[in-house]
Scaffold this motif. Structure first.
Motif, mmCIF file in Angstrom:
data_model
loop_
_atom_site.group_PDB
_atom_site.id
_atom_site.type_symbol
_atom_site.label_atom_id
_atom_site.label_comp_id
_atom_site.label_asym_id
_atom_site.label_seq_id
_atom_site.Cartn_x
_atom_site.Cartn_y
_atom_site.Cartn_z
ATOM 1 N N ASN A 1 47.655 -48.881 -7.811
ATOM 2 C CA ASN A 1 48.447 -49.697 -8.737
ATOM 3 C C ASN A 1 48.265 -49.248 -10.176
ATOM 4 O O ASN A 1 48.986 -49.694 -11.068
ATOM 5 C CB ASN A 1 48.061 -51.175 -8.605
ATOM 6 N N ASN A 2 47.299 -48.375 -10.386
ATOM 7 C CA ASN A 2 47.033 -47.844 -11.734
ATOM 8 C C ASN A 2 46.858 -46.332 -11.635
ATOM 9 O O ASN A 2 45.859 -45.770 -12.070
ATOM 10 C CB ASN A 2 45.766 -48.482 -12.322
ATOM 11 N N SER A 3 47.834 -45.699 -11.010
ATOM 12 C CA SER A 3 47.709 -44.297 -10.631
ATOM 13 C C SER A 3 47.687 -43.333 -11.802
ATOM 14 O O SER A 3 47.497 -42.140 -11.617
ATOM 15 C CB SER A 3 48.852 -43.908 -9.681
ATOM 16 N N ALA A 4 47.876 -43.836 -13.037
ATOM 17 C CA ALA A 4 47.779 -42.945 -14.198
ATOM 18 C C ALA A 4 46.371 -42.370 -14.291
ATOM 19 O O ALA A 4 46.170 -41.289 -14.833
ATOM 20 C CB ALA A 4 48.132 -43.697 -15.473
ATOM 21 N N ASN A 5 45.400 -43.097 -13.757
ATOM 22 C CA ASN A 5 44.021 -42.627 -13.748
ATOM 23 C C ASN A 5 43.718 -42.049 -12.378
ATOM 24 O O ASN A 5 43.078 -42.685 -11.549
ATOM 25 C CB ASN A 5 43.071 -43.787 -14.082
ATOM 26 N N LYS A 6 44.186 -40.838 -12.140
ATOM 27 C CA LYS A 6 44.115 -40.232 -10.814
ATOM 28 C C LYS A 6 42.694 -39.972 -10.355
ATOM 29 O O LYS A 6 42.423 -39.910 -9.149
ATOM 30 C CB LYS A 6 44.914 -38.926 -10.803
ATOM 31 N N VAL A 7 41.763 -39.853 -11.290
ATOM 32 C CA VAL A 7 40.386 -39.531 -10.907
ATOM 33 C C VAL A 7 39.813 -40.598 -9.983
ATOM 34 O O VAL A 7 39.032 -40.299 -9.079
ATOM 35 C CB VAL A 7 39.493 -39.359 -12.159
ATOM 36 N N SER A 8 40.191 -41.866 -10.164
ATOM 37 C CA SER A 8 39.681 -42.935 -9.305
ATOM 38 C C SER A 8 40.174 -42.771 -7.871
ATOM 39 O O SER A 8 39.429 -43.010 -6.917
ATOM 40 C CB SER A 8 40.103 -44.300 -9.854
ATOM 41 N N ILE A 9 41.427 -42.368 -7.708
ATOM 42 C CA ILE A 9 41.970 -42.131 -6.370
ATOM 43 C C ILE A 9 41.237 -40.974 -5.697
ATOM 44 O O ILE A 9 40.833 -41.064 -4.535
ATOM 45 C CB ILE A 9 43.478 -41.829 -6.445
#
Length: 235
Positions: free
Chosen positions: A182-190
């Motif tokens: 839901n906050n994919s702008a921060n791809k590092v978390s994915i």
């Protein structure tokens, strides 16, 4: 928020997880160029296969990876287990897009039941005239009650990555991933979550006795690493 301020989620397997009732994984193969072209990745569910992934959401989000090839019809389906047998709950067709795709039951206002297990599947329709050529990937999901302490922590936490960490620490894969997607702008978390999952799946392989399940896990670990590499390259 910058990448530097994001905590690294540590996903842990849930305590005493359930074993899948039906074979899960993917029938996809890089040799099936009808759907994948010459891509090094293939259709993959972003979920645990060594055990049944858990969620506390009655309207969870499901995620899978589609190879970077031309758009095709893709079908998502969800079955619940009734007396040990699957019964269809939801089916939806959509057009595929390369990379990570998601579908939330909130889109149809469908709610699952706590204490129940479900089988979900995505099928990439490669050739309408030959269904046997479809790429299919599936996983099971279990809805569990949210621990009171975690519920209180989540209600008091605004940052998505902190909520993701809280879910991940409790072994709630689907909830942890949904927060990051839901906050994919921060791809590092994915990517962190996918790396953690890949490692857990790899560690589970030596304890698997059923040959087909072992093979599915081997393939899943390989595909997850290929997805991680592909997503890192696209950053």
């Amino acid at each position: 928020m910058t990448l530097a301020t994001t905590a690294i989620a540590t996903y842990k397997a849930p305590p005493n997880p359930s074993s899948p009732r039906t074979p899960t994984g993917s029938n996809s193969s890089r040799s099936n160029e009808e759907c994948t072209g010459n891509e090094k990745t293939s259709l993959t569910v972003l979920a645990p296969l060594a055990y049944v992934g858990q969620t506390v959401s009655l309207q969870p989000t499901f995620a899978w990876f589609v190879p970077n090839y031309q758009s095709r019809d893709i079908e998502f389906s969800l079955d619940e287990y009734v007396n040990g047998k699957p019964r269809r709950v939801d089916t939806i067709s959509m057009h595929s897009s390369p990379g990570i795709m998601t579908y939330s039951l909130a889109n149809k206002q469908i709610s699952l039941a706590a204490g129940q297990r479900y089988l979900w599947q995505v099928a990439l329709l490669c050739n309408p005239n030959h269904p046997s050529e479809d790429l299919i990937a599936s996983a099971e999901i279990e809805v569990v009650a949210i621990p009171p302490k975690l519920k209180n922590q989540i209600s008091q936490t605004k940052e998505f990555w902190k909520r993701s960490d809280l879910y991940a620490e409790q072994g709630l894969w689907y909830d942890a991933l949904a927060e990051t997607l839901n906050n994919s702008a921060n791809k590092v978390s994915i990517l962190n979550l996918l790396t953690e999952l890949s490692q857990l799946e790899k560690e589970a392989i030596p304890n698997v006795t059923e040959p087909n399940h072992k093979q599915d896990l081997d393939q899943q670990v390989l595909r997850l690493q290929q997805i991680i590499n592909a997503e890192q390259a696209s950053k």
